[in-house]
Structures are given as structure tokens and as C-alpha cells.
Enzyme design. Structure first.
Site, PDB file in Angstrom:
ATOM      1  N   GLU A 170      -7.916  -2.123 -11.288  1.00 39.96           N
ATOM      2  CA  GLU A 170      -7.335  -2.906 -10.193  1.00 39.96           C
ATOM      3  C   GLU A 170      -7.834  -2.420  -8.834  1.00 39.96           C
ATOM      4  OE1 GLU A 170      -5.790  -1.339 -12.754  1.00 39.96           O
ATOM      5  OE2 GLU A 170      -3.682  -1.917 -12.768  1.00 39.96           O
ATOM      6  N   CYS A 179       0.013   0.259 -12.711  1.00 36.56           N
ATOM      7  CA  CYS A 179       0.824   1.439 -12.433  1.00 36.56           C
ATOM      8  C   CYS A 179       1.384   1.327 -11.009  1.00 36.56           C
ATOM      9  CB  CYS A 179      -0.016   2.704 -12.585  1.00 36.56           C
ATOM     10  SG  CYS A 179      -1.282   2.904 -11.298  1.00 36.56           S
TER      11      CYS A 179
END
Length: 147
Positions: A53, A81
Site C-alpha cells: 500500500e 495495517c
């Protein structure tokens, strides 16, 4: 018209696994146009922030010439996360689509639940479970081969 880019994210995850990285892939898109795609590179780059990401967001922001992507969608094979969720909020991503849930380290529906905090500057629309079984199978296969 809606077009999912999860197949491309899964491709990036498979490429990450082939490099010995945890198989997570991410794609940043505006409609049918892919701005950036990446897979995990934490081991390769010796960088704990080199999650799929983060790499995809950095590349998309560079391509857009802006630190914000308010009209972009992010497709990720695994629930982001807390670090990645904070970056997603900071980039003002419009929509987050993710595959497998991550009860151990997730920061969206599990753990920190970053977007639900009052300190979160932005909360994207979140769609989970997109190609979840394919993403989970990649992760299970990767980790079982290492045990």
C-alpha cells in the site's frame, strides 16, 4: 462504470511471493486508469514501511504530483495495517477495497481501527472481502511453505 482492479493486486501479490516477500499487492486507480501498482518489498529494500500500500500510494502521489488522491481507489489483497491505514487517510483516498481480513495485524476492521478514531483526518469508503479467498489462499500457501 465500476471496474475492480483486484486481479492486478493479486498479480502484484504473487510477484511479491516469488521475491520471497509476504504476498500482498496493491493498486491505486482512478476508474479504469491504474496510477500505480506494487507488492510488498520490505525484505528487498530492508524497509519496514515498504508495504504494498505504501509503495503504491507513494508512486501514485508522485504520478499525480500531489500528496492527496481524493478521487482515487485503493485495492489491496489484505486488510491494511495501522501504518498503511493512516497513510490512506493522509492521502485522502476515496475508496478502499481489500480482500482478506487480518485479525492479527489489520488496522481497518481489526486492531487499531484507524478510520474510526476522531484523530483520523479522513475515512475512505471501505469495501472488504473482495477476492478474499484468493488472497487468503496466497497467504496460507506462502506461510505453510515456510513452516
Amino acid at each position: 462504470m465500476f471496474r475492480s482492479h483486484m486481479d492486478r493486486a493479486l498479480q502484484e501479490a504473487r510477484a511479491a511471493a516469488a521475491r520471497g516477500e509476504v504476498p500482498v499487492g496493491a493498486v491505486v486507480a482512478r476508474g479504469a486508469t491504474v496510477l500505480a501498482a506494487a507488492g510488498n518489498r520490505t525484505r528487498e529494500l530492508s524497509d519496514p514501511t515498504a508495504h504494498a500500500e505504501m509503495l503504491a500510494l507513494r508512486a501514485a502521489c508522485a504520478a499525480a504530483g500531489s500528496a492527496r488522491l481524493p478521487d482515487a481507489d485503493l485495492y489491496v489483497t489484505l486488510e491494511p495495517c495501522a501504518m498503511c491505514a493512516a497513510a490512506i487517510a493522509g492521502a485522502r483516498v476515496a475508496r478502499l477495497y481489500y480482500g482478506a481480513a487480518d485479525p492479527k495485524s489489520g488496522g481497518v476492521a481489526h486492531g487499531a481501527r484507524v478510520f474510526s478514531h476522531p484523530q483520523s483526518h479522513h475515512a475512505p469508503e471501505v469495501y472488504d472481502g473482495i477476492a478474499a479467498e484468493a488472497a487468503a489462499d496466497l497467504l496460507r500457501g506462502f506461510f505453510s511453505a515456510r513452516r
